[in-house]
Design a protein around this motif. Structure first.
Motif, PDB file in Angstrom:
ATOM      1  N   ALA A  96      -6.960  18.695   5.490  1.00 35.16           N
ATOM      2  CA  ALA A  96      -6.293  17.986   6.579  1.00 35.16           C
ATOM      3  C   ALA A  96      -4.905  17.528   6.168  1.00 35.16           C
ATOM      4  CB  ALA A  96      -7.117  16.779   7.007  1.00 35.16           C
ATOM      5  N   GLU A  97      -4.128  17.175   7.191  1.00 35.52           N
ATOM      6  CA  GLU A  97      -2.851  16.496   6.993  1.00 35.52           C
ATOM      7  C   GLU A  97      -3.103  15.014   7.249  1.00 35.52           C
ATOM      8  OE1 GLU A  97       1.352  17.367   8.897  1.00 35.52           O
ATOM      9  OE2 GLU A  97       0.192  15.971  10.160  1.00 35.52           O
ATOM     10  N   VAL A  98      -2.775  14.174   6.276  1.00 35.94           N
ATOM     11  CA  VAL A  98      -3.024  12.742   6.402  1.00 35.94           C
ATOM     12  C   VAL A  98      -1.709  12.000   6.246  1.00 35.94           C
ATOM     13  CG1 VAL A  98      -4.300  10.756   5.520  1.00 35.94           C
ATOM     14  CG2 VAL A  98      -5.331  13.035   5.420  1.00 35.94           C
ATOM     15  N   VAL A  99      -1.351  11.239   7.254  1.00 39.09           N
ATOM     16  CA  VAL A  99      -0.152  10.410   7.207  1.00 39.09           C
ATOM     17  C   VAL A  99      -0.597   8.978   6.934  1.00 39.09           C
ATOM     18  CG1 VAL A  99       1.889   9.598   8.441  1.00 39.09           C
ATOM     19  CG2 VAL A  99       1.036  11.920   8.826  1.00 39.09           C
ATOM     20  N   GLY A 157       0.823  -1.193   0.000  1.00 42.00           N
ATOM     21  CA  GLY A 157       0.000   0.000   0.000  1.00 42.00           C
ATOM     22  C   GLY A 157       0.862   1.249   0.000  1.00 42.00           C
ATOM     23  N   VAL A 158       0.272   2.370  -0.435  1.00 41.56           N
ATOM     24  CA  VAL A 158       1.010   3.617  -0.530  1.00 41.56           C
ATOM     25  C   VAL A 158       1.348   4.150   0.861  1.00 41.56           C
ATOM     26  CG1 VAL A 158      -1.051   5.082  -0.507  1.00 41.56           C
ATOM     27  CG2 VAL A 158       1.019   5.877  -1.676  1.00 41.56           C
ATOM     28  N   SER A 159       2.471   4.842   0.958  1.00 39.14           N
ATOM     29  CA  SER A 159       2.888   5.460   2.226  1.00 39.14           C
ATOM     30  C   SER A 159       3.349   6.879   1.950  1.00 39.14           C
ATOM     31  CB  SER A 159       4.028   4.660   2.875  1.00 39.14           C
ATOM     32  OG  SER A 159       3.608   3.340   3.206  1.00 39.14           O
ATOM     33  N   GLY A 160       3.157   7.754   2.922  1.00 43.50           N
ATOM     34  CA  GLY A 160       3.580   9.138   2.784  1.00 43.50           C
ATOM     35  C   GLY A 160       2.672  10.081   3.544  1.00 43.50           C
ATOM     36  N   PHE A 169      -7.445   3.985   3.730  1.00 37.60           N
ATOM     37  CA  PHE A 169      -8.376   3.398   4.692  1.00 37.60           C
ATOM     38  C   PHE A 169      -8.058   3.925   6.087  1.00 37.60           C
ATOM     39  CE2 PHE A 169      -7.964   0.426   1.187  1.00 37.60           C
ATOM     40  CZ  PHE A 169      -9.276   0.074   0.925  1.00 37.60           C
ATOM     41  N   VAL A 170      -8.984   3.714   7.010  1.00 32.97           N
ATOM     42  CA  VAL A 170      -8.719   4.013   8.413  1.00 32.97           C
ATOM     43  C   VAL A 170      -8.852   2.717   9.202  1.00 32.97           C
ATOM     44  CG1 VAL A 170      -9.457   6.427   8.316  1.00 32.97           C
ATOM     45  CG2 VAL A 170     -11.136   4.652   8.842  1.00 32.97           C
ATOM     46  N   ILE A 183      -3.008   2.732   4.800  1.00 37.11           N
ATOM     47  CA  ILE A 183      -3.873   2.986   5.952  1.00 37.11           C
ATOM     48  C   ILE A 183      -3.396   4.247   6.669  1.00 37.11           C
ATOM     49  CG2 ILE A 183      -4.716   2.092   8.159  1.00 37.11           C
ATOM     50  CD1 ILE A 183      -4.277  -0.720   7.078  1.00 37.11           C
ATOM     51  N   ALA A 184      -4.327   5.145   6.966  1.00 35.83           N
ATOM     52  CA  ALA A 184      -3.974   6.383   7.663  1.00 35.83           C
ATOM     53  C   ALA A 184      -3.577   6.078   9.095  1.00 35.83           C
ATOM     54  CB  ALA A 184      -5.150   7.348   7.634  1.00 35.83           C
TER      55      ALA A 184
END
Length: 279
Positions: free
Chosen positions: A263-266, A191-194, A221-222, A271-272
């Motif tokens: 928002a800032e999403v990590v 999955g993507v990260s960043g 996703f959360v 998955i956030a």
């Protein structure tokens, strides 16, 4: 003088006869106890009441129809609620559909003005896009009229709150057109990260997108351990939130994301790990 007496006698006889005739008419079988004719308002009302009672007892008539309508309305207000995954949505009538889901059989449902519809190439949108497209109810109807559409349906009281088209998967060995879904990527650890700064929108329960300044959207996703912090947009108050903000629930996040917020999403592996609104 004799003629005058004869005339008086004849007149008196006529008057008596007329009186007797009037009395006979009033006391006949067509009169009621008050002396009014039997076709008056009271008699008509009584006949209508008797007729309605007869119709009710026989199960027919307008009263029976009204009861049937009331029963239908009552059933609709207590309609089915739940999630129908991996279903096939078919058109029945304007605003009315049926979803056939494994293990749940066929379930009819309605759509409303606030029903959210997301497409992935069949209802609307591009099958090659990574992001589901928002569709109109007219597009849903047009697609379902052509044939059953693979979709997940969220239902409340018999009315769909969300219809999400499932993405078609390419046949194995085709060598073309196959694309790993976000869920597949997460399951395989790819999955993507960043970190993203942008507008957060809701796609489906537990599934969101965040757009970058160029408008490119990234799905994520959360999870239960996702740290969701609000400074007024998701939850909390800008004046009292403090540096760490107010801890928010996933339900509050979904409510805010339906309208959209910055928002800032990590994200880690799709998955956030944390979401902080930028109010």
């Amino acid at each position: 003088m004799i003629n005058r007496h004869l005339r008086k006698a004849v007149l008196a006889s006529v008057a008596i006869t007329a009186g007797l005739l009037m009395t006979a008419c009033q006391s006949g079988p067509g009169a009621d106890a008050s002396g009014k004719n039997g076709t008056g308002a009271a008699a008509v009302a009584e006949k209508v009441s008797d007729a309605e009672t007869s119709k009710d007892s026989s199960g027919s008539g307008s009263s029976g129809t009204a009861n049937a309508a009331n029963a239908a309305n009552s059933a609709r207000s207590k309609g089915v609620s739940g999630s129908f995954r991996n279903g096939k949505v078919s058109y029945l009538a304007p605003g009315k559909y049926i979803v056939s889901a494994p293990g749940k059989g066929d379930q009819q449902f309605w759509v409303a003005d606030d029903t959210e519809v997301h497409g992935a190439g069949t209802i609307c949108g591009d099958a090659g896009s990574r992001v589901d497209a928002p569709c109109t109810l007219d597009q849903l109807e047009a697609a379902a009229k052509k044939g059953a559409v693979g979709a997940d349906v969220e239902m409340r009281n018999g009315v769909a709150t969300l219809v999400t088209e499932r993405r078609a998967t390419a046949p194995q060995g085709s060598g073309t057109g196959s694309r790993e879904t976000a869920v597949d990527g997460v399951d395989k650890g790819r999955g993507v990260s960043g970190t993203w700064f942008g507008n957060v929108s809701l796609l489906a329960p537990g599934k969101f997108t965040v757009s970058d300044p160029k408008g490119v959207e990234q799905q994520f996703f959360v999870a239960e351990d996702t740290d969701i912090r609000g400074y007024d947009d998701i939850c909390g108050d800008a004046g009292t939130a403090g540096r760490d903000g107010t801890k928010c629930t996933e339900e509050q996040l979904e409510t805010a994301a339906r309208k959209g917020f910055g928002a800032e999403v990590v994200i880690s592996n799709g998955i956030a790990t944390s979401i902080r609104d930028d109010h």
